[in-house]
Design a protein around this motif. Structure first.
Motif, PDB file in Angstrom:
ATOM      1  N   ILE A  62       0.835  -1.197   0.000  1.00  0.00           N
ATOM      2  CA  ILE A  62       0.000   0.000   0.000  1.00  0.00           C
ATOM      3  C   ILE A  62       0.876   1.257   0.000  1.00  0.00           C
ATOM      4  O   ILE A  62       0.452   2.335  -0.412  1.00  0.00           O
ATOM      5  N   PHE A  65       1.545   3.837  -2.805  1.00  0.00           N
ATOM      6  CA  PHE A  65       0.913   5.153  -2.758  1.00  0.00           C
ATOM      7  C   PHE A  65       1.758   5.996  -1.809  1.00  0.00           C
ATOM      8  O   PHE A  65       1.591   5.975  -0.592  1.00  0.00           O
ATOM      9  N   LEU A  68       1.143   8.170   1.581  1.00  0.00           N
ATOM     10  CA  LEU A  68       0.898   7.482   2.853  1.00  0.00           C
ATOM     11  C   LEU A  68       2.098   7.624   3.795  1.00  0.00           C
ATOM     12  O   LEU A  68       1.942   7.658   5.017  1.00  0.00           O
ATOM     13  N   VAL A 144      -5.584   9.778   5.840  1.00  0.00           N
ATOM     14  CA  VAL A 144      -5.813   8.656   4.922  1.00  0.00           C
ATOM     15  C   VAL A 144      -6.710   7.622   5.598  1.00  0.00           C
ATOM     16  O   VAL A 144      -6.462   7.220   6.736  1.00  0.00           O
ATOM     17  N   VAL A 146      -8.028   3.699   4.925  1.00  0.00           N
ATOM     18  CA  VAL A 146      -7.675   2.528   4.119  1.00  0.00           C
ATOM     19  C   VAL A 146      -8.685   1.426   4.396  1.00  0.00           C
ATOM     20  O   VAL A 146      -9.288   1.370   5.476  1.00  0.00           O
ATOM     21  N   TYR A 169      -6.993  11.304   1.550  1.00  0.00           N
ATOM     22  CA  TYR A 169      -7.227  10.218   0.595  1.00  0.00           C
ATOM     23  C   TYR A 169      -7.912   9.014   1.232  1.00  0.00           C
ATOM     24  O   TYR A 169      -7.712   8.727   2.415  1.00  0.00           O
ATOM     25  N   VAL A 171      -7.833   4.997   0.341  1.00  0.00           N
ATOM     26  CA  VAL A 171      -7.146   3.996  -0.475  1.00  0.00           C
ATOM     27  C   VAL A 171      -7.855   2.658  -0.287  1.00  0.00           C
ATOM     28  O   VAL A 171      -7.874   2.096   0.816  1.00  0.00           O
ATOM     29  N   ASP A 197      -8.296   9.430  -8.150  1.00  0.00           N
ATOM     30  CA  ASP A 197      -7.052  10.136  -8.434  1.00  0.00           C
ATOM     31  C   ASP A 197      -6.064   9.254  -9.190  1.00  0.00           C
ATOM     32  O   ASP A 197      -5.287   9.734 -10.000  1.00  0.00           O
ATOM     33  N   ASP A 198      -6.095   7.944  -8.900  1.00  0.00           N
ATOM     34  CA  ASP A 198      -5.113   7.042  -9.506  1.00  0.00           C
ATOM     35  C   ASP A 198      -5.539   5.596  -9.250  1.00  0.00           C
ATOM     36  O   ASP A 198      -6.315   5.317  -8.328  1.00  0.00           O
ATOM     37  N   LEU A 213      -4.491  -0.715  -6.075  1.00  0.00           N
ATOM     38  CA  LEU A 213      -4.845   0.297  -5.088  1.00  0.00           C
ATOM     39  C   LEU A 213      -5.675   1.354  -5.818  1.00  0.00           C
ATOM     40  O   LEU A 213      -5.196   1.972  -6.770  1.00  0.00           O
ATOM     41  N   ILE A 215      -7.037   4.867  -5.607  1.00  0.00           N
ATOM     42  CA  ILE A 215      -6.726   6.077  -4.834  1.00  0.00           C
ATOM     43  C   ILE A 215      -7.819   7.116  -5.079  1.00  0.00           C
ATOM     44  O   ILE A 215      -8.019   7.569  -6.208  1.00  0.00           O
ATOM     45  N   LYS A 217      -9.170  10.817  -3.916  1.00  0.00           N
ATOM     46  CA  LYS A 217      -8.828  12.061  -3.205  1.00  0.00           C
ATOM     47  C   LYS A 217     -10.108  12.738  -2.727  1.00  0.00           C
ATOM     48  O   LYS A 217     -11.106  12.798  -3.452  1.00  0.00           O
TER      49      LYS A 217
END
Length: 239
Positions: A62, A65, A68, A144, A146, A169, A171, A197-198, A213, A215, A217
């Protein structure tokens, strides 16, 4: 030290240091998973090698990213046996971690892990994600969020995004096939204040496992109507 090299290789891949002390924490954690798994259902994976690869290394990835690594506080929603929260904390001990799970037996297990392997600044919460994100102490407070939970992305987003501060974020750790989930979850993510975002592909050393993952935002505040009351997100996902 049988799995030291493969763990070290995985950490090198995400540009994090790895040493004997860190390895020993993971080994103790692995042993506790196996002991407790005989009393409560933590995981179907009980072989040492598979625990290291499918749980520990998978969670360490993880950190692909990279923001993090700068996070000061992280919440793991539906943490279960502590994945990915405990491996994140072992690798980055200075962060503040919240572990949330709806089953008290798992929280008891996590409390023992935290105590035995000397992890500081970890808060464990027994409860439903929908309830705690309405409390000012937790709502839009973390850098973040998760989750490695099995719910689809639309459902997970409603459970997780309300905890994340604007600019932070969420994740989501997902399997190899995420395209349909992303397509179905895009509107929910937008309603909740997020945007994709990704998508980062990850693979596990010495295996054919590959995961993603997702991602997300947090770009604006989550409307006060969300999350809806406990259980609603899974019964009627936002679309």
């Amino acid at each position: 030290m049988e799995y030291f090299d493969i763990m070290s290789q995985a950490c090198k891949d995400v540009a994090l240091p790895f040493n004997e002390d860190t390895y020993n924490k993971f080994s103790q954690y692995k042993d506790m998973i196996k002991v407790w798994n005989e009393k409560i259902n933590l995981t179907a994976i009980v072989d040492d090698e598979q625990i290291f690869k499918k749980h520990f290394i998978d969670c360490i990835k993880i950190f692909k990213f990279s923001p993090l690594k700068q996070a000061k506080n992280v919440i793991d929603i539906g943490t279960g046996a502590g994945f990915p929260g405990i491996p994140i904390k072992i690798m980055k001990q200075e962060l503040n971690l919240i572990l949330l799970d709806s089953l008290n037996k798992r929280i008891n297990f996590l409390n023992e892990v935290v105590s035995k392997i000397n992890l500081n600044n970890v808060e464990t919460i027994h409860g439903r994600a929908e309830d705690f994100s309405r409390q000012p102490k937790y709502r839009e407070q973390v850098d973040v969020a998760v989750s490695r939970a099995v719910a689809n992305l639309a459902v997970l987003s409603e459970l997780c995004i309300p905890y994340v501060k604007v600019g932070g974020y969420f994740v989501a750790m997902k399997g190899p096939s995420v395209d349909d989930e992303i397509k179905d979850g895009k509107r929910a993510i937008s309603i909740l204040g997020g945007k994709i975002d990704d998508i980062i592909k990850i693979n596990i050393e010495d295996s054919d496992l590959d995961h993603n993952l997702v991602i997300i935002k947090k770009v604006k505040e989550t409307p006060k109507a969300y999350p809806r009351k406990a259980g609603t997100a899974s019964k009627k996902p936002l679309k």
